[in-house]
Write an enzyme that holds these catalytic residues in place. Structure first.
Site, mmCIF file in Angstrom:
data_model
loop_
_atom_site.group_PDB
_atom_site.id
_atom_site.type_symbol
_atom_site.label_atom_id
_atom_site.label_comp_id
_atom_site.label_asym_id
_atom_site.label_seq_id
_atom_site.Cartn_x
_atom_site.Cartn_y
_atom_site.Cartn_z
ATOM 1 N N ASP A 76 -42.514 -28.488 19.459
ATOM 2 C CA ASP A 76 -42.918 -27.150 17.949
ATOM 3 C C ASP A 76 -44.294 -26.183 19.512
ATOM 4 O O ASP A 76 -44.664 -26.729 19.947
ATOM 5 C CB ASP A 76 -43.828 -27.799 17.367
ATOM 6 C CG ASP A 76 -43.371 -29.092 16.271
ATOM 7 O OD1 ASP A 76 -42.279 -29.633 16.996
ATOM 8 O OD2 ASP A 76 -43.546 -28.788 15.762
ATOM 9 N N HIS A 137 -38.978 -25.662 10.113
ATOM 10 C CA HIS A 137 -39.619 -24.663 9.676
ATOM 11 C C HIS A 137 -38.866 -23.296 9.887
ATOM 12 O O HIS A 137 -39.342 -21.999 9.660
ATOM 13 C CB HIS A 137 -40.526 -24.122 10.577
ATOM 14 C CG HIS A 137 -41.809 -25.337 9.703
ATOM 15 N ND1 HIS A 137 -43.118 -24.498 9.012
ATOM 16 C CD2 HIS A 137 -42.185 -26.814 9.616
ATOM 17 C CE1 HIS A 137 -43.700 -25.605 8.507
ATOM 18 N NE2 HIS A 137 -43.282 -26.469 9.535
#
Length: 328
Positions: A76, A137
């Site tokens: 991430d 996301h």
């Protein structure tokens, strides 16, 4: 990352765009990349050109995108642009270093626009040197709650750039396979998927569903308990060592590499080294105090973890969050 599906609302309809602009030349791309490396956002019209070209590149890639060694695997990023610059400093610049990013480029950090625009520009410029996968996301639903939508409004004055990117996110590959041995994805395994061929047959060009195999690949997490479990995130599953061992054995794999969870040292082995979690956003949300890491894999499939701390912060923008942060 640590997101719950119940936090999001109704799925908006995907926006489809016709190609109406001239394609970008290599010199134009290089100019864009130079500006983006300096954390300068592109004009809206250039973001549209970028996303149109990127859609062509990504559409040709597989749900299980093959990747060759050597390659550096990253977790991430979450809009922490200056820490992405530190990652490139530690790991080497692209295209000198081949990179595989496992999703979650946007939300929570202050520079999601610059972060995702740079990674997409690099993908267009060096398509064989960088692989960018989809995270949970990279979604219309999630980005409306956790920052990217609001950031686009703040920086461009309208939602067009958000629409361009969230439309593009539908084309991102779901997983990657390094030299037929190391399986990379954002989240984890799915009770609906036994083989890599199951993944190849999925229709990925859509908003991330609330349930089903595509959702699971982006939302699931390893767990200390055996078997499948209900995920506290409200989407995906938890899976035990028995599940990852069987999946690796049945598919001729040596390792599942994934992201999606904050780990304080930047990487974490689990399930008798059948699974490794990699997290590449140091001091996550500018307050967690964690290290970040990337995994270098050489020509002989030997891996080395490089850890790094956040770069010094200066002049962060004043941003009012609509929603409270939370952590699992």
């Amino acid at each position: 990352m640590d997101t719950k599906m119940e936090d999001v609302g109704k799925t908006p309809e995907p926006i489809r765009f016709q190609t109406t602009t001239e394609p970008a030349s290599i010199s134009t791309l290089d100019g864009w990349i130079e500006n983006l490396m300096a954390c300068k956002q592109l004009p809206e019209v250039d973001v549209l050109r970028l996303c149109e070209k990127a859609r062509e590149v990504l559409h040709s890639e597989s749900n299980v995108q093959p990747v060759k060694c050597p390659v550096t695997v990253c977790g991430d990023i979450h809009g922490q642009f200056h820490d992405l610059m530190e990652l490139f400093r530690i790991g080497g610049p692209n295209p000198d270093t081949n990179y595989l990013f496992m999703g979650d480029y946007v939300d929570r950090g202050y520079y999601s626009v610059e972060t995702v625009t740079l990674l997409v520009a690099l993908k267009i410029r060096y398509p064989q040197r960088i692989t960018i996968l989809r995270g949970n996301h990279e979604s219309r639903q999630i980005t409306q709650v956790y920052g990217f939508y609001d950031e686009c409004l703040r920086k461009y004055g309208n939602a067009n750039v958000w629409k361009y990117f969230t439309n593009l996110f539908d084309f991102l590959p779901l997983t990657a396979l390094i030299e037929n041995q190391i399986f990379c994805l954002h989240g984890g395994l799915s009770p609906s998927i036994d083989t890599l061929d199951n993944i190849k047959s999925l229709d990925r060009i859509q908003e991330v569903p609330h349930e089903g195999p595509m959702c699971d690949l982006l939302w699931s997490d390893p767990d200390d308990r055996c078997g499948w479990g209900i995920s506290p995130r409200g989407a995906g599953y938890t899976f035990g060592q028995d599940i990852s061992e069987a999946f690796n054995h049945n598919n001729g794999l040596t390792l599942v590499a994934r992201a999606h969870q904050l780990v304080m040292e930047g990487y974490n082995w689990s399930q008798d080294r059948n699974v490794v979690t990699i997290f590449s956003a140091p001091n996550y949300c500018y307050r967690c105090g964690n290290q970040a890491a990337i995994m270098e894999i050489d020509e002989h499939l030997k891996y080395t973890f490089l850890q790094f701390d956040p770069c010094p912060r200066a002049g962060e923008p004043m941003v009012t969050r609509r929603t409270p942060d939370y952590f699992l």
